[in-house]
Scaffold this active site. Sequence first.
Site, PDB file in Angstrom:
ATOM      1  N   HIS A  54       7.876 -12.137  -9.583  1.00 15.90           N
ATOM      2  CA  HIS A  54       7.839 -11.190  -8.465  1.00 15.90           C
ATOM      3  C   HIS A  54       6.479 -11.054  -7.800  1.00 15.90           C
ATOM      4  CE1 HIS A  54      11.838  -9.290  -9.016  1.00 15.90           C
ATOM      5  NE2 HIS A  54      11.658  -9.658 -10.269  1.00 15.90           N
TER       6      HIS A  54
ATOM      7  N   LYS B 128       5.434   2.085   1.027  1.00 19.14           N
ATOM      8  CA  LYS B 128       5.375   1.110  -0.058  1.00 19.14           C
ATOM      9  C   LYS B 128       4.218   1.510  -0.959  1.00 19.14           C
ATOM     10  CE  LYS B 128       4.980  -1.994   3.286  1.00 19.14           C
ATOM     11  NZ  LYS B 128       6.108  -2.852   2.893  1.00 19.14           N
ATOM     12  N   ARG B 129       4.080   0.880  -2.123  1.00 18.55           N
ATOM     13  CA  ARG B 129       2.930   1.177  -2.959  1.00 18.55           C
ATOM     14  C   ARG B 129       1.632   0.942  -2.201  1.00 18.55           C
ATOM     15  NH1 ARG B 129       3.687   2.425  -8.516  1.00 18.55           N
ATOM     16  NH2 ARG B 129       1.436   2.285  -8.666  1.00 18.55           N
TER      17      ARG B 129
ATOM     18  N   LYS C 242      -1.398  -5.046   0.833  1.00 15.40           N
ATOM     19  CA  LYS C 242      -0.375  -4.565   1.775  1.00 15.40           C
ATOM     20  C   LYS C 242      -1.003  -4.048   3.066  1.00 15.40           C
ATOM     21  CE  LYS C 242       2.775  -3.278  -2.019  1.00 15.40           C
ATOM     22  NZ  LYS C 242       4.040  -4.015  -1.845  1.00 15.40           N
TER      23      LYS C 242
ATOM     24  N   THR D 250      11.156  -5.313   0.248  1.00 14.30           N
ATOM     25  CA  THR D 250      12.557  -4.928   0.416  1.00 14.30           C
ATOM     26  C   THR D 250      12.681  -3.732   1.362  1.00 14.30           C
ATOM     27  OG1 THR D 250      12.291  -3.824  -1.728  1.00 14.30           O
ATOM     28  CG2 THR D 250      13.572  -5.850  -1.700  1.00 14.30           C
TER      29      THR D 250
ATOM     30  N   LYS E 115      15.557  -2.645   4.339  1.00 17.50           N
ATOM     31  CA  LYS E 115      16.168  -1.322   4.509  1.00 17.50           C
ATOM     32  C   LYS E 115      15.918  -0.799   5.918  1.00 17.50           C
ATOM     33  CE  LYS E 115      15.218  -0.730  -0.339  1.00 17.50           C
ATOM     34  NZ  LYS E 115      14.131  -0.407  -1.292  1.00 17.50           N
TER      35      LYS E 115
HETATM   36  C1  26W Z   1       1.680  -5.532 -15.488  1.00 14.31           C
HETATM   37  C2  26W Z   1       1.926  -4.517 -14.458  1.00 14.31           C
HETATM   38  C3  26W Z   1       2.857  -4.967 -13.376  1.00 14.31           C
HETATM   39  C4  26W Z   1       3.961  -4.205 -13.078  1.00 14.31           C
HETATM   40  C5  26W Z   1       4.805  -4.595 -12.063  1.00 14.31           C
HETATM   41  C6  26W Z   1       2.607  -6.099 -12.676  1.00 14.31           C
HETATM   42  C7  26W Z   1       3.442  -6.487 -11.667  1.00 14.31           C
HETATM   43  C8  26W Z   1       4.547  -5.742 -11.361  1.00 14.31           C
HETATM   44  C9  26W Z   1       5.504  -6.181 -10.272  1.00 14.31           C
HETATM   45  C10 26W Z   1       5.588  -7.666 -10.249  1.00 14.31           C
HETATM   46  C11 26W Z   1       5.150  -5.630  -8.954  1.00 14.31           C
HETATM   47  C12 26W Z   1       6.309  -5.619  -7.983  1.00 14.31           C
HETATM   48  O1  26W Z   1       7.022  -4.649  -7.914  1.00 14.31           O
HETATM   49  N1  26W Z   1       6.468  -6.687  -7.197  1.00 14.31           N
HETATM   50  C13 26W Z   1       7.341  -6.618  -6.039  1.00 14.31           C
HETATM   51  O2  26W Z   1       8.626  -7.092  -6.369  1.00 14.31           O
HETATM   52  C14 26W Z   1       9.519  -6.877  -5.281  1.00 14.31           C
HETATM   53  C15 26W Z   1      10.899  -7.263  -5.748  1.00 14.31           C
HETATM   54  O3  26W Z   1      10.987  -8.640  -5.926  1.00 14.31           O
HETATM   55  C16 26W Z   1       9.077  -7.663  -4.059  1.00 14.31           C
HETATM   56  O4  26W Z   1       9.933  -7.357  -3.000  1.00 14.31           O
HETATM   57  C17 26W Z   1       7.644  -7.292  -3.694  1.00 14.31           C
HETATM   58  O5  26W Z   1       7.186  -8.111  -2.644  1.00 14.31           O
HETATM   59  C18 26W Z   1       6.750  -7.439  -4.906  1.00 14.31           C
HETATM   60  O6  26W Z   1       5.439  -6.950  -4.613  1.00 14.31           O
END
Ligand code: 26W
Length: 797
Positions: free
Chosen positions: A351, A537-538, A543, A645, A649
Amino acid sequence: MLDLSKRKFKEDFKRMLTELYAMDIEQSSPAEQYAALGNLVRSYSSKDWSETNQRYLEKEKKQAYYFSMEFLLGRMLKSNLLNLGILNTVRAGLKDLGLNLEAIEQVEPDPGLGNGGLGRLAACFIDSIATCRLAGHGNGIRFKYGLFKQKFVNGYQVELPENWLQNGNVWERRRLNMAVTVSFYGHVWMEKTKSGYLIPHYEHDQRVLAVPYDTPIIGYENDTVNTLRLWSAEVPPQSEGTDYRAYMQQRKEIESISEVLYPDDSNYDGRLLRLKQEYFFVSAGVQSILRHYRKMGLSMNHLAEKVAVHINDTHPALCVPELMRLLLDVEKLDWDHAWNITVNVMSYTNHTIMSEALEKWPVDMISHLLPRIYQIIQEIDRRYVLKASTLFDKEMVGRTRIIEGGHVKMAHLAIIGSHSINGVAKLHTAILKEKVLHDFYFIYPSRFNNKTNGITQRRWLMLSNEPLSKLICDKIGDDWEKTPTELKMLKAFRNDAKTLSQLHDIKRINKERFAEFVLQKMGIVISPDALFDVQIKRLHAYKRQLLNLLNIIRMYLILKDHPETDLYPRVFIFGAKAAPSYTYAKEIIKLINTVAGLVNQDQAINGKIKIVFVENYGVSLAEKIIPAADVSEQISLASKEASGTSNMKLMLNGAVTLATLDGANVEIRERVGPENIVIFGLTAKDVYQYYQDGSYHAANYYDNDPVLHRVLNTLIDGTIPGAETEGRHVFDSLVKYGDEFFVLRDFQAYVEAQNKIDRLYRDQLKWQRMALINIAGAGVFSSDYTVRQYATDIWDL
Ligand code: 26W
């Protein structure tokens, strides 16, 4: 679909209130009404739930298990009512009783068991899996505290605990009889049997009881009810004579495992507790899958024909060695056999390409916490290196092996241990193949595939935007509800003035509603006549909320100089949480709030710009904001946003996208055509070119672009009172320290794109046509299609 008359519902509801609280409606509070309604809805779905499970078992259906650290579900009451097909009946019944469904809904806590896109995707997926009548379930952690509650104090983000379980949770079922034991620490020694088997013996390990809480996941208007299984960590039944104090200490330690969700989706935080959490839900989940599988009485050889395990990002990558452990140590399979099964069972989604987010665990930590698992990882790595060395050069083997430089690389473990590796948008998958995971693509080309993300149109249109849903049904019927690509039929109305003006009116109603909310909650007056420009978004540097802010400051300066300038009135709406440890992101929040404070009360600009930064952005707020959005800001540095995403929406709700060619924006443009989206800025190719020749010099843009120069200066010259500290840091990050995400490089292009939006919006007929084309093109981004592709191409359901 449930057959329920209004009369029957009213009787049931009154009976439930009496049963639970010995009350009639007049005496009851919304909290009690909510609990009664929730219990009733759950009872309505319980027959289908048990029959679904029975059906899967009897037909020996292959089942997929979606392992995810995060499930960002949002409130479930209305979504369950909708999926059961009784939303309107219940609403009308409650009305007869003098009650209001929407008021009752507010009582439900929004379970924030996720950070952002990854967690929300998992929630959309399980909804879609049930709706598509696929046999698939979620597996995760029942965090006692969800993602922190965000407050702004003097413009700064402050984090408060989110105790979402305080008043109980009507949807879950605790299943103590299905608990399993998960082991940490201790020593392992191997006993060699006469037949040559090695039997591991665990000594002095810490045992944790994993207790499952099951939540029904109800398919839309069908009889399928799947399961979301979330695990809670508890002390195993107390052994005789344990010292009381030692017991309390142990209890505290164990319960901390499922206590709190890590509020971080960007920076890898090397805390032992996180590793414990990961192994905890992985081990519990895999053990319970095997227990269920054994009920079918089949040999382990057929496991991959009946079970698919999906690894949602690397957080559950320990599924690979855990399944190996169970197949080797418990089922007594030989290595090659076990490995073959494991790889066929596992699949993995990446992701993010952000390297900070790629998990690595120190060998010391993992070998101490999970001694047997570490032995197995070592053996996986040893065999990988042995084989790879016969085919590739040393460097290649070094770059791709699992244990390297004193760390275990979780992505490598997931890739080597899975038969499928997918990215989440076409561009993202291409970047994985060509850049980030290029070595692995070379080694395992056939494992790589793309699955563009999707969203459920039920929550993100039918529930959150009822006026628009109704208009769509009036125009094209309701086939789109089950076949979302049918939304394309709307295109027939692209030149129909009446439809376009109806679209306008609906947007207007939604904006009024949101404006009312903003007034009540924040005391800020915003005009529904203004253009609502939304970035939700975060908060993360890549971003580029900062790019948005710099343009706002630019507009503000223009209006200060020349109040009569014909800028179309705008409301800039932000929603974003920053990871508590991510200082830079928090500084940007503070800056936006400071600018908002200045701009919102400056009489000189006549209210032409307003900034609304909503506190505590999450699923429930998204449901309020998205229907009211005119513009969707998707302005990440190209190559960095895996998919996004919220872009999907927002388009589904008729917002026009203002975007870089990043993530799924690329595919949105393909759908709506370049004339119905506003694209600007560097492409991913440009960005990689810059990396290659190291030729980006941010300071040049500051020096040579007078507009940008002045805008940046406001961060440090007192123009924005109260911005000094954060303003200086941010200024330096851009001008002095290289501007990692090319904000200054894209500034001018962004300004031009924003000017284009301004011009386009003035022609409402044209604008509503763009909105209509966006709605009509959004159907392909339904998660119903995405999960069907997973089911066919990856899970083989
Ligand atoms: C280790 C901590 C951690 C936690 C969560 C590292 C990375 C993450 C995720 C990979 C972050 C995340 O939410 N990524 C997002 O995933 C979405 C669903 O696929 C995408 O639409 C977003 O672009 C992507 O940033």
